[in-house]
Design an enzyme around this catalytic site. Structure first.
Site, PDB file in Angstrom:
ATOM      1  N   GLN A  84      46.005  46.835  33.846  1.00 29.84           N
ATOM      2  CA  GLN A  84      45.759  47.556  34.684  1.00 29.84           C
ATOM      3  C   GLN A  84      46.826  49.009  34.633  1.00 29.84           C
ATOM      4  OE1 GLN A  84      44.492  44.641  38.031  1.00 29.84           O
ATOM      5  NE2 GLN A  84      44.183  46.818  38.666  1.00 29.84           N
ATOM      6  N   HIS A  85      46.477  49.755  35.383  1.00 31.98           N
ATOM      7  CA  HIS A  85      47.579  50.892  35.800  1.00 31.98           C
ATOM      8  C   HIS A  85      48.052  51.959  34.652  1.00 31.98           C
ATOM      9  CE1 HIS A  85      47.653  48.822  39.361  1.00 31.98           C
ATOM     10  NE2 HIS A  85      48.297  47.728  39.145  1.00 31.98           N
ATOM     11  N   ASP A 245      42.211  43.956  33.941  1.00 31.98           N
ATOM     12  CA  ASP A 245      42.469  42.171  33.481  1.00 31.98           C
ATOM     13  C   ASP A 245      42.486  41.480  34.581  1.00 31.98           C
ATOM     14  OD1 ASP A 245      44.870  43.283  34.580  1.00 31.98           O
ATOM     15  OD2 ASP A 245      46.173  42.522  32.931  1.00 31.98           O
TER      16      ASP A 245
END
Length: 505
Positions: A84-85, A245
């Site tokens: 992520q991110h 994820d």
């Protein structure tokens, strides 16, 4: 799908890419192909070449197919669940302009603090996105790029998350899902869409972003000819939207509307995370109030320092990772990369309570205890976000599902049992992110429910370990140090706001 069809679920994580070749009917993994990912950076920087993720995906899929013995013609679909991110910025040809800034890159901590203040404080962010910006969040990284590399920001023709980037390579379509989008800081979990006010606040044009699919199991397109040639798969097979994820792991465990709700999970990996799927929209400044990928929500708390940090302490002490003993009076907070929960991005490791008779094994045990107490500290808040009372005996008796690399380690499991006081389930399956992605692919190919599919596969079932009496003395000792550290290690002072002028409202 044809009889005996298989699907491929891809886990593109921080350190590696895994491609699980899965029997679509039973959920049995036939093989898991692997390829490494490369992370670079010092002094808070953590970056990867996004093109390297694509090469790793191709290598992992090829390895998985070879090991499975399954012909490529049997593959019915593919989906990606990614870390992520991460901020991926692309030029007009779809190539990365610079290395991707990863979730554990802490350079944007000042930007996160400034963004929080610019909107009116944490509660204003919770109302819109369900989460308060920290250095991990993509919006903070975009603001860092605008301030520190303005030419790259101005040249950006597309902004993607890691899984978005790979899905676009597969299907030729710019698509994301609500789960991964909810970790950007510019997606509203209240409205289920990008938030125009937040985009204005950070100076990001919505035209640079992918479309948000209904869910991670939405079919966003067929596999393109170019991608098929690179992967050795048939062109035209189903490509699902995919997800982040953590959302992928939730699906792989059967968490969501078609399976388990309000049941906590602790993942011990590069990061330590505690999460649950719930129908209640989370609204806590102590948590990330993510959307799940199936229409529910995924309240989550994440720490930066988990298995890798403890392994580093073991290496410094010259010990095997299992050569640990309870920490005694020593307390070690292994915040080697700063910390996200609590929000201490500039923190370092903290050791206190040494005595003449403290052993190396106890120091390693203290590192385990520090990491576990940190990630468990948010568990009660997580349960409250699900609308539950942590003190309710029925809630306290709900088992904690333990996954990730640490779940295979004796010391990790026993430390969690000792400090949580909860029954623990260690699922027999592994690679839940990849299995969750495989369930998304299977659902996209059949127009099914991915959580129901994973539940039918039984991937969340495993060994149940009874609750131990909680080690309250260690819990209170570590918790006291953690509380004092969080108060004394102040967050960075926000920089003067340099974003778009005018009210964000």
């Amino acid at each position: 799908m044809p009889p005996r069809a298989v699907v491929i679920g891809v886990d593109s994580s921080t350190q590696s890419t895994k491609a699980a070749v899965v029997d679509a009917g039973t959920g049995r993994p036939l093989a898991v192909g692997r390829a490494p990912n490369t992370v670079t950076g010092t002094a808070g920087a953590r970056e990867s070449d996004a093109e390297g993720w694509w090469r790793a995906l191709c290598e992992a899929v090829a390895h998985g197919l070879r090991e499975s013995g399954v012909p490529a013609s049997a593959v019915a679909g593919i989906a990606v669940a990614g870390q992520q991110h991460g901020l991926v910025v692309l030029d007009r040809s779809g190539r990365p302009l610079r290395p991707a800034m990863l979730w554990n890159d802490t350079r944007s901590a000042p930007q996160a603090a400034a963004l929080t203040a610019a909107l009116g404080g944490p509660d204003a962010w919770i109302a819109r996105t369900g989460s308060v910006p920290v250095a991990s969040v993509t919006a903070s990284k975009w603001q860092w790029l605008r301030e520190n590399e303005p030419r790259a920001a101005e040249a950006t023709a597309a902004v993607r998350l890691p899984h978005d980037f790979l899905t676009e390579r597969l299907a030729g379509v710019a698509a994301t899902d609500p789960g991964d989008a909810s970790g950007t800081g510019w997606y509203s979990t209240a409205t289920g869409s990008y938030d125009p006010a937040l985009l204005r606040l950070i100076g990001l044009d919505a035209s640079l972003l992918p479309e948000v699919a209904e869910g991670g199991a939405t079919r966003v397109g067929p596999l393109t000819v170019a991608a098929a040639d690179a992967l050795g798969l048939p062109a035209g097979i189903t490509v699902a939207a995919g997800t982040g994820d953590n959302m992928g792991a939730a699906v792989g465990l059967g968490l969501g509307g078609g399976g388990l709700l309000d049941r906590p999970v602790l993942s011990l990996g590069t990061s330590g995370t505690v999460f649950a799927a719930s129908r209640a929209r989370p609204a806590s400044t102590a948590l990330s109030g993510f959307a799940a990928t199936d229409g529910t929500y995924l309240p989550l708390a994440c720490t930066l320092n988990c298995t890798l940090a403890v392994d580093r302490i073991a290496a410094l002490l010259g010990l095997d990772r299992e050569d640990a003993a309870p920490g005694g009076e020593a307390v070690l907070l292994p915040y080697l990369d700063g910390e996200r929960t609590p929000d201490l991005p500039t923190a370092s490791g903290l050791l206190t309570g040494l005595r003449h008779d403290t052993t190396a094994q106890q120091l390693l045990g203290a590192a385990y205890e520090g990491a576990v107490v940190t990630v468990l500290h948010a568990l009660d808040e997580l349960l409250r976000a699900c609308g539950l009372d942590p003190a309710d005996p029925e809630v306290a008796a709900r088992p904690l599902r333990l996954i990730g690399g640490g779940a295979r380690g004796r010391t990790w499991v026993e430390t969690v049992r000792r400090l949580s006081g909860r029954p623990v389930i260690v699922p027999a399956a592994d690679e839940f992110v990849a299995l969750g992605a495989a369930a998304l692919a299977a659902a996209a190919a059949t127009d099914g429910d991915p959580v129901a599919i994973a539940t039918g596969w039984g991937t969340g079932e495993g060994t149940r370990l009874p609750a131990l009496r909680r080690d309250s003395a260690t819990w209170e000792r570590v918790g006291s140090v953690l509380e004092h550290a969080a108060r004394s290690l102040s967050a960075p002072v926000p920089r003067p706001w340099t974003g778009a002028p005018g009210s964000p409202g």
